[in-house]
Design a protein around this motif. Structure first.
Motif, PDB file in Angstrom:
ATOM      1  N   PHE A 102       6.720  10.517   2.548  1.00 50.37           N
ATOM      2  CA  PHE A 102       6.613   9.754   3.794  1.00 50.37           C
ATOM      3  C   PHE A 102       6.104   8.338   3.555  1.00 50.37           C
ATOM      4  N   CYS A 103       5.332   8.139   2.505  1.00 53.98           N
ATOM      5  CA  CYS A 103       4.927   6.769   2.150  1.00 53.98           C
ATOM      6  C   CYS A 103       6.140   5.955   1.696  1.00 53.98           C
ATOM      7  N   ALA A 104       7.039   6.587   0.931  1.00 46.75           N
ATOM      8  CA  ALA A 104       8.264   5.898   0.507  1.00 46.75           C
ATOM      9  C   ALA A 104       9.136   5.561   1.717  1.00 46.75           C
ATOM     10  N   LEU A 105       9.230   6.503   2.676  1.00 38.96           N
ATOM     11  CA  LEU A 105       9.980   6.238   3.902  1.00 38.96           C
ATOM     12  C   LEU A 105       9.340   5.109   4.706  1.00 38.96           C
ATOM     13  N   GLY A 106       8.009   5.146   4.817  1.00 35.83           N
ATOM     14  CA  GLY A 106       7.299   4.105   5.548  1.00 35.83           C
ATOM     15  C   GLY A 106       7.467   2.742   4.909  1.00 35.83           C
ATOM     16  N   ALA A 107       7.369   2.692   3.577  1.00 31.29           N
ATOM     17  CA  ALA A 107       7.561   1.432   2.860  1.00 31.29           C
ATOM     18  C   ALA A 107       8.973   0.892   3.069  1.00 31.29           C
ATOM     19  N   SER A 108       9.958   1.786   3.072  1.00 28.18           N
ATOM     20  CA  SER A 108      11.347   1.377   3.286  1.00 28.18           C
ATOM     21  C   SER A 108      11.545   0.805   4.685  1.00 28.18           C
ATOM     22  N   ALA A 109      10.904   1.448   5.677  1.00 30.97           N
ATOM     23  CA  ALA A 109      11.016   0.967   7.053  1.00 30.97           C
ATOM     24  C   ALA A 109      10.372  -0.413   7.210  1.00 30.97           C
ATOM     25  N   ILE A 110       9.187  -0.602   6.616  1.00 28.79           N
ATOM     26  CA  ILE A 110       8.507  -1.901   6.685  1.00 28.79           C
ATOM     27  C   ILE A 110       9.329  -2.964   5.960  1.00 28.79           C
ATOM     28  N   PHE A 111       9.899  -2.590   4.817  1.00 28.45           N
ATOM     29  CA  PHE A 111      10.732  -3.500   4.033  1.00 28.45           C
ATOM     30  C   PHE A 111      11.918  -3.991   4.856  1.00 28.45           C
ATOM     31  N   ALA A 112      12.594  -3.068   5.529  1.00 24.91           N
ATOM     32  CA  ALA A 112      13.756  -3.432   6.339  1.00 24.91           C
ATOM     33  C   ALA A 112      13.353  -4.286   7.537  1.00 24.91           C
ATOM     34  N   LEU A 113      12.238  -3.931   8.187  1.00 28.36           N
ATOM     35  CA  LEU A 113      11.759  -4.717   9.320  1.00 28.36           C
ATOM     36  C   LEU A 113      11.378  -6.122   8.887  1.00 28.36           C
ATOM     37  N   HIS A 114      10.745  -6.229   7.738  1.00 27.58           N
ATOM     38  CA  HIS A 114      10.361  -7.537   7.191  1.00 27.58           C
ATOM     39  C   HIS A 114      11.591  -8.412   6.977  1.00 27.58           C
ATOM     40  N   HIS A 115      12.648  -7.834   6.418  1.00 25.49           N
ATOM     41  CA  HIS A 115      13.884  -8.574   6.181  1.00 25.49           C
ATOM     42  C   HIS A 115      14.525  -9.031   7.486  1.00 25.49           C
ATOM     43  N   LEU A 174       0.828  -1.211   0.000  1.00 21.25           N
ATOM     44  CA  LEU A 174       0.000   0.000   0.000  1.00 21.25           C
ATOM     45  C   LEU A 174       0.860   1.259   0.000  1.00 21.25           C
ATOM     46  N   THR A 175       1.878   1.298   0.846  1.00 18.35           N
ATOM     47  CA  THR A 175       2.718   2.498   0.931  1.00 18.35           C
ATOM     48  C   THR A 175       3.585   2.659  -0.322  1.00 18.35           C
ATOM     49  N   TYR A 176       4.047   1.555  -0.893  1.00 14.64           N
ATOM     50  CA  TYR A 176       4.796   1.638  -2.154  1.00 14.64           C
ATOM     51  C   TYR A 176       3.911   2.215  -3.261  1.00 14.64           C
ATOM     52  N   ALA A 177       2.680   1.710  -3.352  1.00 14.68           N
ATOM     53  CA  ALA A 177       1.770   2.186  -4.390  1.00 14.68           C
ATOM     54  C   ALA A 177       1.477   3.667  -4.231  1.00 14.68           C
ATOM     55  N   CYS A 178       1.249   4.101  -2.987  1.00 16.69           N
ATOM     56  CA  CYS A 178       0.966   5.513  -2.718  1.00 16.69           C
ATOM     57  C   CYS A 178       2.169   6.387  -3.073  1.00 16.69           C
ATOM     58  N   ALA A 179       3.371   5.908  -2.742  1.00 15.18           N
ATOM     59  CA  ALA A 179       4.587   6.672  -3.052  1.00 15.18           C
ATOM     60  C   ALA A 179       4.777   6.803  -4.558  1.00 15.18           C
TER      61      ALA A 179
END
Length: 364
Positions: free
Chosen positions: A191-204, A114-119
């Motif tokens: 901020f959506c791109a930042l949020g997506a990046s944070a979720i991506f890193a946490l997922h990893h 969702l955040t990637y799409a919004c960004a």
């Protein structure tokens, strides 16, 4: 005589295993980069050519999971014949724990989609790629706390440089390519791109923790399971959002008004689903074979590819502050790569020293 045969064959077996592992890592790297770059381009293409729904894209990015079913069955069948039952039964988590993990990872995937799409709706592709360099910052911090990854001078240098790079992008909101977007939408996209990046890193980081501390097994079926079942949860989450938002009612109109025609609209969505699954296989394969950090580093190779593709496909303009941000991002990325190289060399030296000690003691 038997002992000598074993000793002489061991180096050959070791070289063969090393070669096979190198091939697997290379394959996963190609899959990750090809899937991630293609998927990002297709999502941006959808919005550029007239698509408007972030919930459609959220659903589509996870909806390709059925193509993994044959591979999942094959990998499980392979594990049954090649992995001793004791190796898997001792480490297999209980069903409630497994279900909970699938649910958590699935919801994280839905939030990330969702955040990637919004960004990508509100940012040019080149700007989006540079902001996503923050994945390395988030991953460095999270792996420090979750995976006990040590901070080094190179990693700290990378974090500082990447922070400056992302800050420059955040301050550059008056460029020609974003003049048709309101400042509010640009901020949302950032901020959506930042949020997506944070979720991506946490997922990893959590995925690496799962493999190392919970399941403790090295079979490809476990890797695929951690793609397949969370993807089902992510798809359901996207579909719920699609239904609640009412965007499903506009799909027919979007298809008719899509700039390249209805066939192109359908193919864009289908190819988006497939390419994201390819990228996920490569991502989890690298986590499985190497580490979360290495997977994130390879993911960020897109930084060198996406801006070039953005200029070629969408005619994004790379100039001024963005050029400086790109160079800083590359500096930070190369610092990460070099640190990983040093860690790998140290691991090889430690392993070699251990073998020498064992040989000296006559244990091998």
């Amino acid at each position: 005589m038997t002992t000598n045969t074993i000793v002489t064959q061991q180096p050959q077996h070791s070289r063969l295993e090393k070669y096979k592992r190198w091939l697997r890592v290379s394959l996963y790297t190609i899959l990750l980069l090809a899937g991630q770059c293609s998927g990002t381009l297709l999502v941006r293409f959808y919005f550029v050519k007239g698509g408007k729904s972030i919930w459609i894209q959220t659903s589509v990015q996870s909806a390709g999971f059925p193509i993994l079913i044959p591979l999942l069955f094959h990998s499980k069948k392979h594990d049954k014949t090649n992995v001793p039952n004791n190796d898997t039964s001792k480490t297999k988590p209980k069903l409630p724990i497994t279900f909970f993990l699938y649910l958590v990872f699935g919801l994280m995937i839905a939030a990330m989609d969702l955040t990637y799409a919004c960004a990508l709706l509100y940012l040019p592709l080149s700007t989006f790629a540079l902001v996503c360099a923050s994945q390395l910052i988030f991953n460095a911090v999270l792996t420090f706390f979750i995976n006990s990854q040590k901070f080094t001078a190179l990693i700290l240098n990378s974090i500082i440089v990447l922070t400056i790079s992302v800050t420059l992008i955040a301050l550059n909101t008056e460029s020609e390519e974003t003049k048709n977007l309101s400042k509010q939408k640009q901020i949302i996209g950032f901020f959506c791109a930042l949020g997506a990046s944070a979720i991506f890193a946490l997922h990893h980081s959590l995925m690496q923790f799962y493999f190392e501390k919970i399941i403790k097994t090295e079979t490809f079926s476990t890797v695929l399971s951690m793609i397949f079942y969370p993807m089902i949860v992510g798809t359901i989450g996207g579909l719920v959002g699609l239904l609640v938002s009412g965007d499903w009612r506009t799909m027919g109109m979007e298809m008719k008004e899509f700039e390249n025609g209805s066939v192109s609209y359908v193919m864009t969505l289908v190819c988006t689903s497939v390419t994201w699954q390819i990228g996920c296989v490569g991502m989890l394969g690298l986590i499985f074979e190497v580490s979360s950090l290495f997977s994130v580093v390879i993911s960020n190779l897109e930084l060198t590819i996406a801006p070039i593709l953005a200029v070629m496909v969408f005619h994004d303009k790379i100039y001024g502050v963005k050029v400086i941000a790109f160079l800083l991002a590359m500096w930070g990325f190369l610092s990460y790569i070099y640190q990983h190289y040093l860690d790998d060399q140290k691991a090889k030296e430690d392993k070699s020293d251990c073998l020498e000690i064992l040989k000296g003691n006559g244990e091998i």
